[in-house]
Design a protein around this motif. Structure first.
Motif, mmCIF file in Angstrom:
data_model
loop_
_atom_site.group_PDB
_atom_site.id
_atom_site.type_symbol
_atom_site.label_atom_id
_atom_site.label_comp_id
_atom_site.label_asym_id
_atom_site.label_seq_id
_atom_site.Cartn_x
_atom_site.Cartn_y
_atom_site.Cartn_z
ATOM 1 N N THR A 58 26.637 2.435 48.718
ATOM 2 C CA THR A 58 27.067 3.378 49.751
ATOM 3 C C THR A 58 25.908 3.650 50.703
ATOM 4 O O THR A 58 24.887 2.955 50.680
ATOM 5 N N LYS A 59 26.085 4.662 51.570
ATOM 6 C CA LYS A 59 25.042 5.071 52.507
ATOM 7 C C LYS A 59 24.391 6.354 51.987
ATOM 8 O O LYS A 59 24.955 7.023 51.116
ATOM 9 N N ALA A 60 23.241 6.692 52.587
ATOM 10 C CA ALA A 60 22.527 7.880 52.108
ATOM 11 C C ALA A 60 22.254 8.901 53.200
ATOM 12 O O ALA A 60 21.738 9.982 52.935
ATOM 13 N N ASN A 106 23.133 -5.364 54.880
ATOM 14 C CA ASN A 106 22.935 -5.983 53.558
ATOM 15 C C ASN A 106 24.154 -5.923 52.644
ATOM 16 O O ASN A 106 24.074 -6.280 51.472
ATOM 17 N N ARG A 107 25.290 -5.441 53.165
ATOM 18 C CA ARG A 107 26.458 -5.218 52.298
ATOM 19 C C ARG A 107 27.035 -6.498 51.732
ATOM 20 O O ARG A 107 27.318 -6.571 50.524
ATOM 21 N N GLU A 108 27.217 -7.493 52.612
ATOM 22 C CA GLU A 108 27.825 -8.739 52.127
ATOM 23 C C GLU A 108 26.959 -9.370 51.049
ATOM 24 O O GLU A 108 27.451 -9.788 49.997
ATOM 25 N N ALA A 120 31.461 1.409 49.069
ATOM 26 C CA ALA A 120 32.242 2.421 49.780
ATOM 27 C C ALA A 120 31.308 3.120 50.754
ATOM 28 O O ALA A 120 30.534 3.991 50.359
ATOM 29 N N GLY A 121 31.343 2.747 52.018
ATOM 30 C CA GLY A 121 30.429 3.358 52.982
ATOM 31 C C GLY A 121 30.713 2.890 54.392
ATOM 32 O O GLY A 121 30.088 1.955 54.882
ATOM 33 N N THR A 122 31.708 3.521 55.021
ATOM 34 C CA THR A 122 32.068 3.267 56.439
ATOM 35 C C THR A 122 32.089 1.772 56.746
ATOM 36 O O THR A 122 31.553 1.317 57.752
ATOM 37 N N TYR A 123 32.764 1.028 55.880
ATOM 38 C CA TYR A 123 32.715 -0.445 55.926
ATOM 39 C C TYR A 123 33.991 -0.970 56.585
ATOM 40 O O TYR A 123 35.072 -0.951 55.982
ATOM 41 N N THR A 124 33.872 -1.426 57.824
ATOM 42 C CA THR A 124 35.033 -1.923 58.566
ATOM 43 C C THR A 124 35.535 -3.262 58.012
ATOM 44 O O THR A 124 34.751 -4.198 57.814
ATOM 45 N N ASN A 128 35.876 -11.796 59.887
ATOM 46 C CA ASN A 128 34.578 -12.439 59.717
ATOM 47 C C ASN A 128 33.961 -12.045 58.370
ATOM 48 O O ASN A 128 33.499 -12.894 57.602
ATOM 49 N N ARG A 129 33.993 -10.760 58.055
ATOM 50 C CA ARG A 129 33.436 -10.299 56.775
ATOM 51 C C ARG A 129 34.252 -10.805 55.592
ATOM 52 O O ARG A 129 33.702 -11.009 54.505
ATOM 53 N N LYS A 130 35.562 -10.993 55.830
ATOM 54 C CA LYS A 130 36.416 -11.484 54.732
ATOM 55 C C LYS A 130 36.046 -12.906 54.314
ATOM 56 O O LYS A 130 36.500 -13.369 53.268
ATOM 57 N N GLY A 171 23.762 -5.447 62.322
ATOM 58 C CA GLY A 171 24.761 -5.912 61.351
ATOM 59 C C GLY A 171 26.028 -5.084 61.334
ATOM 60 O O GLY A 171 26.953 -5.390 60.585
ATOM 61 N N SER A 172 26.117 -4.052 62.171
ATOM 62 C CA SER A 172 27.330 -3.225 62.196
ATOM 63 C C SER A 172 28.278 -3.732 63.283
ATOM 64 O O SER A 172 27.853 -4.384 64.243
ATOM 65 N N THR A 173 29.561 -3.411 63.143
ATOM 66 C CA THR A 173 30.537 -3.820 64.165
ATOM 67 C C THR A 173 30.283 -3.107 65.503
ATOM 68 O O THR A 173 30.440 -3.742 66.552
ATOM 69 N N SER A 209 25.546 4.794 69.249
ATOM 70 C CA SER A 209 26.946 4.379 69.154
ATOM 71 C C SER A 209 27.281 3.838 67.780
ATOM 72 O O SER A 209 26.607 2.939 67.266
ATOM 73 N N THR A 210 28.298 4.443 67.188
ATOM 74 C CA THR A 210 28.902 3.922 65.957
ATOM 75 C C THR A 210 30.226 4.664 65.758
ATOM 76 O O THR A 210 30.750 5.268 66.703
ATOM 77 N N ASP A 211 30.761 4.628 64.548
ATOM 78 C CA ASP A 211 32.065 5.244 64.279
ATOM 79 C C ASP A 211 32.039 6.755 64.534
ATOM 80 O O ASP A 211 31.055 7.432 64.211
ATOM 81 N N THR A 213 33.468 9.060 62.883
ATOM 82 C CA THR A 213 33.254 9.782 61.618
ATOM 83 C C THR A 213 31.779 10.102 61.406
ATOM 84 O O THR A 213 31.415 11.228 61.054
ATOM 85 N N ILE A 214 30.949 9.100 61.626
ATOM 86 C CA ILE A 214 29.508 9.232 61.383
ATOM 87 C C ILE A 214 28.901 10.154 62.433
ATOM 88 O O ILE A 214 28.135 11.077 62.112
ATOM 89 N N LEU A 215 29.278 9.949 63.698
ATOM 90 C CA LEU A 215 28.693 10.729 64.797
ATOM 91 C C LEU A 215 29.106 12.191 64.725
ATOM 92 O O LEU A 215 28.314 13.093 65.012
ATOM 93 N N ARG A 235 39.022 0.232 66.933
ATOM 94 C CA ARG A 235 39.638 0.644 65.671
ATOM 95 C C ARG A 235 38.799 0.071 64.543
ATOM 96 O O ARG A 235 38.541 -1.139 64.519
ATOM 97 N N GLU A 236 38.374 0.944 63.646
ATOM 98 C CA GLU A 236 37.517 0.550 62.517
ATOM 99 C C GLU A 236 38.207 0.956 61.213
ATOM 100 O O GLU A 236 38.032 2.071 60.727
ATOM 101 N N PRO A 237 39.042 0.076 60.671
ATOM 102 C CA PRO A 237 39.701 0.406 59.400
ATOM 103 C C PRO A 237 38.715 0.275 58.242
ATOM 104 O O PRO A 237 38.125 -0.784 58.042
ATOM 105 N N TYR A 238 38.513 1.366 57.518
ATOM 106 C CA TYR A 238 37.538 1.362 56.425
ATOM 107 C C TYR A 238 38.140 0.766 55.149
ATOM 108 O O TYR A 238 39.199 1.199 54.679
ATOM 109 N N GLY A 239 37.406 -0.187 54.590
ATOM 110 C CA GLY A 239 37.826 -0.785 53.328
ATOM 111 C C GLY A 239 36.773 -0.597 52.261
ATOM 112 O O GLY A 239 35.632 -0.209 52.544
#
Ligand code: GLU
Length: 290
Positions: A58-60, A106-108, A120-124, A128-130, A171-173, A209-211, A213-215, A235-239
């Motif tokens: 996750t994130k900290a 570093n998530r992938e 679990a951490g704001t992961y769109t 490409n990631r799939k 590395g973020s969308t 700039s980011t999601d 939720t975070i801002l 649109r950033e669907p979190y998975g």
């Protein structure tokens, strides 16, 4: 730089602002642990079961979403609650979850190397990631947005960013979208959003700039210094990130997400975490099994 951000994050709210505290532990639901859980078809579940605990990435440094308390090392926030709900359905109570901070870039690799069982951490979720990881969910729909200094009236949306210095995380969308769709932006990349926010407050950059939720979390902590500018523009669907080839695990996580949406846990967790940044709970998106 990081210390300054921690100081900002810990700052108390002023009159008329949203609650300055972190998530309210007393309001958080307790998730009943399914002692009979058995996802024997899943190598990820079997390995966690044998070791006696789950390892969750996750994130900290994302207030109300995923934040680690430097005093006691504990993690809290909406995504941390989602991680706990899932763990409970997989047979693991909160004392049998080890959270690990993993940066966006570093998530992938962390999932591919087995450093974490899930993330679990704001992961769109995206195609490409799939190619490298699997995604359960989505469990929340976010959108890319902009954070500026409260007194700044120049920026109302991404079209106002030409020539401006904008900070995001490598590395973020959101970083990738600015790079490809808004090439006039002077893009600055760091490992984490709190460093970007620190740079914004100290006039090193003009926007972060980011999601949303975070801002929203950062803005809610110091509303006299920071505000969200304009509307979300993606649109950033979190998975929940899972090892790509462990389909049984992914489907078990999908089941858990759906169950906790239906029984009200999702909503209660939202209200006690992300809801504190001032936005009422939306309808959760439908889980997309593939
Ligand atoms: N949701 C976006 C992403 O997955 C941005 C947030 C983040 O970096 O975690 O890249």
């Amino acid at each position: 730089m990081v210390l300054a951000v921690l100081a900002v994050a810990a700052a108390c709210g002023r009159e008329g602002t949203p609650p300055p505290k972190g998530p309210n532990q007393r309001e958080l639901p307790a998730y009943a642990v399914n002692a009979a859980a058995d996802v024997a078809d899943s190598p990820t579940w079997r390995a966690a079961h044998n070791r006696g605990r789950l390892v969750v990435g996750t994130k900290a440094d994302q207030p109300y979403v995923a934040q680690q308390n430097p005093a006691n090392g504990r993690y809290s926030g909406f995504d941390v609650e989602i991680a706990k709900m899932i763990a409970a359905d997989l047979g693991f109570g909160p004392d049998r979850i080890e959270f690990k901070t993993i940066a966006s870039a570093n998530r992938e690799t962390a999932l591919q190397n087995g450093q974490v069982d899930y993330y679990a951490g704001t992961y769109t979720i995206n195609d490409n990631r799939k190619k490298s990881v699997g995604f359960a969910g989505p469990y929340y729909m976010a959108g890319q947005s902009l954070l500026v200094r409260a007194g700044d009236t120049d920026i109302a949306g991404p079209d106002d960013l030409a020539g401006k210095k904008v900070c995001s995380v490598a590395g973020s969308t959101p970083y990738q979208r600015l790079q490809h769709d808004f090439p006039q932006v002077r893009l600055v990349g760091y490992d984490s959003y709190s460093v970007c926010v620190d740079n914004l407050i100290s006039y090193q950059v003009d926007a972060v700039s980011t999601d949303d939720t975070i801002l929203m979390g950062y803005a809610a902590k110091v509303p006299d210094q920071l505000r969200i500018a304009g509307r979300p523009f993606s649109r950033e669907p979190y998975g929940i990130g899972v090892p790509r080839d462990d389909r049984a695990f992914r489907l078990a996580v999908d089941d858990a997400i759906e169950r906790h949406q239906a029984n009200g846990d999702w909503r209660r967790a939202y209200d006690a975490t992300l809801g504190l940044s001032g936005v009422p709970a939306p309808e959760p998106p439908a889980v997309d099994r593939y």
